[in-house]
Scaffold this motif. Structure first.
Motif, PDB file in Angstrom:
ATOM      1  N   ASP A 167       6.892   3.895 -16.378  1.00 12.48           N
ATOM      2  CA  ASP A 167       7.282   2.592 -17.472  1.00 12.48           C
ATOM      3  C   ASP A 167       7.414   1.641 -15.933  1.00 12.48           C
ATOM      4  O   ASP A 167       8.025   1.573 -15.241  1.00 12.48           O
ATOM      5  CB  ASP A 167       8.753   2.667 -17.834  1.00 12.48           C
ATOM      6  CG  ASP A 167       9.063   1.231 -18.457  1.00 12.48           C
ATOM      7  OD1 ASP A 167       8.487   0.223 -17.914  1.00 12.48           O
ATOM      8  OD2 ASP A 167       9.835   1.289 -19.430  1.00 12.48           O
ATOM      9  N   GLU A 168       6.087   1.025 -15.889  1.00 16.39           N
ATOM     10  CA  GLU A 168       5.730  -0.091 -14.697  1.00 16.39           C
ATOM     11  C   GLU A 168       7.052  -1.137 -14.571  1.00 16.39           C
ATOM     12  O   GLU A 168       7.499  -1.237 -13.319  1.00 16.39           O
ATOM     13  CB  GLU A 168       4.506  -0.622 -14.997  1.00 16.39           C
ATOM     14  CG  GLU A 168       3.781  -1.412 -13.769  1.00 16.39           C
ATOM     15  CD  GLU A 168       3.596  -0.596 -12.528  1.00 16.39           C
ATOM     16  OE1 GLU A 168       3.870  -0.896 -11.372  1.00 16.39           O
ATOM     17  OE2 GLU A 168       3.149   0.701 -12.766  1.00 16.39           O
ATOM     18  N   ALA A 169       7.241  -1.693 -15.442  1.00 15.18           N
ATOM     19  CA  ALA A 169       8.290  -2.864 -15.646  1.00 15.18           C
ATOM     20  C   ALA A 169       9.692  -2.056 -15.070  1.00 15.18           C
ATOM     21  O   ALA A 169      10.537  -2.636 -14.308  1.00 15.18           O
ATOM     22  CB  ALA A 169       8.443  -3.348 -16.772  1.00 15.18           C
ATOM     23  N   ASP A 174      13.964  -0.781 -11.413  1.00 15.28           N
ATOM     24  CA  ASP A 174      14.927   0.320 -10.510  1.00 15.28           C
ATOM     25  C   ASP A 174      14.563   0.280  -8.974  1.00 15.28           C
ATOM     26  O   ASP A 174      15.813   0.152  -8.470  1.00 15.28           O
ATOM     27  CB  ASP A 174      14.233   1.816 -10.894  1.00 15.28           C
ATOM     28  CG  ASP A 174      14.546   2.252 -12.201  1.00 15.28           C
ATOM     29  OD1 ASP A 174      15.396   1.743 -12.994  1.00 15.28           O
ATOM     30  OD2 ASP A 174      14.057   3.270 -12.716  1.00 15.28           O
ATOM     31  N   ALA A 175      13.764  -0.265  -8.495  1.00 13.12           N
ATOM     32  CA  ALA A 175      13.494  -0.406  -7.141  1.00 13.12           C
ATOM     33  C   ALA A 175      14.465  -1.563  -6.552  1.00 13.12           C
ATOM     34  O   ALA A 175      15.212  -1.713  -5.832  1.00 13.12           O
ATOM     35  CB  ALA A 175      12.052  -0.579  -6.789  1.00 13.12           C
ATOM     36  N   ARG A 207       6.690   5.961  -7.989  1.00 10.89           N
ATOM     37  CA  ARG A 207       6.266   4.502  -8.232  1.00 10.89           C
ATOM     38  C   ARG A 207       7.539   3.787  -7.742  1.00 10.89           C
ATOM     39  O   ARG A 207       7.164   2.740  -7.121  1.00 10.89           O
ATOM     40  CB  ARG A 207       5.821   4.317  -9.601  1.00 10.89           C
ATOM     41  CG  ARG A 207       5.304   2.924  -9.982  1.00 10.89           C
ATOM     42  CD  ARG A 207       3.988   2.892  -9.471  1.00 10.89           C
ATOM     43  NE  ARG A 207       3.864   1.339  -9.533  1.00 10.89           N
ATOM     44  CZ  ARG A 207       3.887   0.467  -8.522  1.00 10.89           C
ATOM     45  NH1 ARG A 207       4.773   0.794  -7.594  1.00 10.89           N
ATOM     46  NH2 ARG A 207       3.780  -0.780  -8.723  1.00 10.89           N
ATOM     47  N   VAL A 208       8.722   4.011  -7.994  1.00 15.70           N
ATOM     48  CA  VAL A 208       9.944   3.409  -7.659  1.00 15.70           C
ATOM     49  C   VAL A 208       9.881   3.288  -6.241  1.00 15.70           C
ATOM     50  O   VAL A 208      10.026   2.133  -5.666  1.00 15.70           O
ATOM     51  CB  VAL A 208      11.066   4.109  -8.031  1.00 15.70           C
ATOM     52  CG1 VAL A 208      12.327   3.349  -7.635  1.00 15.70           C
ATOM     53  CG2 VAL A 208      11.218   4.013  -9.575  1.00 15.70           C
ATOM     54  N   PHE A 209       9.614   4.461  -5.452  1.00 13.93           N
ATOM     55  CA  PHE A 209       9.628   4.492  -3.894  1.00 13.93           C
ATOM     56  C   PHE A 209       8.543   3.630  -3.391  1.00 13.93           C
ATOM     57  O   PHE A 209       8.634   2.933  -2.385  1.00 13.93           O
ATOM     58  CB  PHE A 209       9.251   6.099  -3.554  1.00 13.93           C
ATOM     59  CG  PHE A 209      10.390   7.059  -4.023  1.00 13.93           C
ATOM     60  CD1 PHE A 209      11.539   6.727  -4.518  1.00 13.93           C
ATOM     61  CD2 PHE A 209       9.959   8.296  -4.059  1.00 13.93           C
ATOM     62  CE1 PHE A 209      12.549   7.480  -4.923  1.00 13.93           C
ATOM     63  CE2 PHE A 209      10.965   9.246  -4.665  1.00 13.93           C
ATOM     64  CZ  PHE A 209      12.085   8.841  -5.006  1.00 13.93           C
TER      65      PHE A 209
END
Length: 318
Positions: A167-169, A174-175, A207-209
């Motif tokens: 989930d891109e958004a 999260d990041a 992706r978050v990282f």
């Protein structure tokens, strides 16, 4: 076989009765023929060893593990007994030993709970209750404290999303939240790290990282080292490393167990036994890539006797 990247694979023309007989012979009379034990036990899968245990009990009327336990000693004995157990039984046994008596081997709790799948954790939980008549969660709560305890309890719920959707958004959110909970403030809100690192799926976390690096200018591992300490730092780092590259995580654990003075045999044994038929081939490849030396050469230089011989067999060729 449990996985398909192991060094231990199914023995062809497998005959559990013949193996049971050979093991019996190896333990008969004075002294033990360790080479015969290694020849059989290091070259059979866990499933095959269960059939050997059954055949042994039928033909000898005794428990194979009990007999081996009284014949052997030290690290060699630990490896052999570990090889006879089903994977979740071995993990549960290791966790129990890590918490028994005075002091706790936190590294064991981290190594196992940060690296196992939901299904594996559920099985370990069930086995633990059955074998020790206690809840694993209760023992962990009794033996750990603070945020470290909360991370382990969270991992133990085996509730990580195991899907592949990103989930891109949400990943960007999260990041941002992890950044704001750590680097961007005085003090650290560790719960935010827990929520993201213990719950989200692998692809999403990768992706978050990436996003975290963009926002903070730092790698997530570096931030964890700056923001946390002790067991909490260790468990969060283990989670991140397992998400990124599990064989590399185990390669590093093996390297650290052997480098410098002395050997942390508990770690060395646990990984060699637990990963032998899952991903030892990948662990060996990562070890070579990361340290420029083979795992085989490290084990050879750091261990001795039958203990060394059986580990080298589990390690496979050079």
């Amino acid at each position: 076989m449990i996985g398909n990247r192991g060094t231990v694979t199914e023995a062809a023309n497998f005959n559990p009765d013949a193996d049971a007989q050979k093991l019996r012979e190896a333990m008969k009379g004075a002294g033990t023929n360790e080479a015969a034990l290694i020849e059989i036990l290091a070259h059979r899968t866990i499933a095959q060893r269960q059939r050997i245990k059954m055949a042994y009990k039928q033909t000898v009327g005794k428990d194979l593990a009990d007999d081996l336990s009284s014949e052997l000693s030290g690290n060699f004995r630990s490896v052999v007994l570990g090889l006879l157990m089903l994977a979740p039984v071995y993990d549960a046994y290791e966790l129990r030993n890590a918490m028994k008596g005075a002091g706790t081997e936190e590294a064991c709790l981290i190594d196992i709970l940060a690296s196992r799948s939901n299904e594996e954790i559920k099985l370990i939980d069930d086995v633990y209750k059955k074998e020790y008549e206690k809840k694993l969660e209760d023992d962990i709560i009794g033996d750990t404290s603070g945020m470290f305890q909360r991370v382990l309890v969270s991992l133990l719920t085996a509730g990580r999303d195991e899907g592949t959707t990103v989930d891109e958004a949400q990943a960007i959110q999260d990041a941002k939240e992890i950044y704001e909970a750590g680097e961007a403030r005085w003090g650290t809100d560790e719960v935010k790290f827990l929520t993201v690192l213990c719950v989200r799926n692998r692809n999403h976390l990768l992706r978050v990282f990436q996003e975290y690096q963009k926002i903070s200018g730092r790698d997530i591992e570096e931030s964890i080292k700056r923001e946390m300490s002790g067991c909490l730092e260790d468990v969060f780092l283990a989670i991140v490393k397992c998400i990124r590259n599990k064989p590399a995580f185990f390669a590093e654990r093996l390297y650290k167990s052997m480098k410098g003075l002395g050997t942390t045999d508990t770690v060395l044994i646990r990984i060699m036994v637990a990963r032998a038929e899952i991903d030892m081939l990948d662990i060996k490849a990562q070890f070579l890539k990361m340290y420029g030396k083979t795992l085989h050469s490290f084990i050879k230089g750091d261990t001795s006797g039958d203990y060394r011989k059986i580990l080298l067999q589990l390690c496979g060729g050079e």
